[in-house]
Design a protein around this motif. Structure first.
Motif, mmCIF file in Angstrom:
data_model
loop_
_atom_site.group_PDB
_atom_site.id
_atom_site.type_symbol
_atom_site.label_atom_id
_atom_site.label_comp_id
_atom_site.label_asym_id
_atom_site.label_seq_id
_atom_site.Cartn_x
_atom_site.Cartn_y
_atom_site.Cartn_z
ATOM 1 N N GLU A 181 0.886 -1.554 -0.408
ATOM 2 C CA GLU A 181 -0.300 -0.458 0.226
ATOM 3 C C GLU A 181 0.509 1.651 0.304
ATOM 4 O OE1 GLU A 181 -2.975 2.474 -0.579
ATOM 5 O OE2 GLU A 181 -3.060 0.301 -0.566
ATOM 6 N N LEU B 165 3.559 1.504 -0.852
ATOM 7 C CA LEU B 165 4.698 1.856 -2.515
ATOM 8 C C LEU B 165 3.143 2.471 -3.300
ATOM 9 C CD1 LEU B 165 6.041 -1.853 -3.511
ATOM 10 C CD2 LEU B 165 7.144 0.263 -2.892
ATOM 11 N N ARG B 166 1.941 1.737 -3.431
ATOM 12 C CA ARG B 166 0.785 2.744 -4.272
ATOM 13 C C ARG B 166 0.369 4.000 -4.334
ATOM 14 N NH1 ARG B 166 -0.945 -2.547 -3.603
ATOM 15 N NH2 ARG B 166 -1.922 -2.369 -2.283
ATOM 16 N N ALA C 198 2.960 6.588 -5.372
ATOM 17 C CA ALA C 198 3.299 6.579 -6.616
ATOM 18 C C ALA C 198 2.326 7.415 -7.095
ATOM 19 C CB ALA C 198 3.191 5.855 -7.137
ATOM 20 N N GLU C 199 1.022 7.139 -6.376
ATOM 21 C CA GLU C 199 -0.383 8.049 -6.727
ATOM 22 C C GLU C 199 -0.477 9.366 -6.220
ATOM 23 O OE1 GLU C 199 -2.988 5.155 -6.091
ATOM 24 O OE2 GLU C 199 -2.502 3.536 -7.313
ATOM 25 N N PRO D 193 7.295 8.206 -6.280
ATOM 26 C CA PRO D 193 7.350 7.326 -5.937
ATOM 27 C C PRO D 193 8.050 6.637 -4.723
ATOM 28 C CG PRO D 193 8.148 7.252 -8.038
ATOM 29 C CD PRO D 193 8.074 8.557 -7.649
ATOM 30 N N ALA E 109 2.871 -5.216 -6.817
ATOM 31 C CA ALA E 109 2.137 -3.720 -5.737
ATOM 32 C C ALA E 109 3.204 -2.728 -6.687
ATOM 33 C CB ALA E 109 2.001 -3.499 -5.192
ATOM 34 N N ALA E 110 4.568 -3.011 -7.268
ATOM 35 C CA ALA E 110 5.405 -2.157 -7.661
ATOM 36 C C ALA E 110 4.832 -1.385 -9.084
ATOM 37 C CB ALA E 110 7.269 -2.243 -7.863
ATOM 38 N N SER F 62 1.530 -0.492 -9.527
ATOM 39 C CA SER F 62 1.862 1.289 -9.566
ATOM 40 C C SER F 62 2.149 1.815 -10.673
ATOM 41 C CB SER F 62 2.712 1.683 -8.826
ATOM 42 O OG SER F 62 3.726 1.628 -9.095
ATOM 43 N N ARG F 63 2.422 1.176 -11.655
ATOM 44 C CA ARG F 63 3.301 1.735 -13.313
ATOM 45 C C ARG F 63 4.360 3.029 -12.835
ATOM 46 N NH1 ARG F 63 -1.501 1.611 -17.371
ATOM 47 N NH2 ARG F 63 -0.007 0.453 -18.376
ATOM 48 N N ALA F 64 4.425 3.541 -11.349
ATOM 49 C CA ALA F 64 5.384 4.321 -11.457
ATOM 50 C C ALA F 64 6.914 4.275 -11.440
ATOM 51 C CB ALA F 64 5.295 4.841 -9.639
#
Length: 86
Positions: free
Chosen positions: A18, A20-21, A24-25, A30, A52-53, A56-58
């Motif tokens: 969470e 990590l998400r 980034a979001e 990130p 999760a990483a 996140s698309r980060a």
């Protein structure tokens, strides 16, 4: 984020995922490094963090004009790398 040598087990992984998400979001910055070596993580916990990483698309993110990956250190845990590669 340095969390090495803390006897962490897989039950911490949903919280770290969470984080990590969230970083980034919500923070739009990130986490660059997550150091989890010398703990008690297993393959399911490691996979949760990797997923999760990815979700996140980060990563990779751009810093000073260059793409950077998440530096995720998980050596010296109870992760069976043979199963990871299977």
């Amino acid at each position: 984020l340095y969390l090495f040598r803390n006897q962490l087990e897989d039950d911490c992984c949903p919280h770290l995922a969470e984080l990590l998400r969230f970083s980034a979001e919500t923070l739009h910055w990130p986490i660059r490094e997550l150091h989890l070596s010398h703990n008690r993580l297993t393959l399911p916990g490691a996979m949760m963090l990797l997923q999760a990483a990815k979700a996140s698309r980060a990563y990779p993110f751009v810093l000073r004009g260059r793409p950077r990956a998440l530096w995720l250190r998980m050596e010296f845990n109870y992760i069976d790398s043979r199963r990871l590669l299977a």
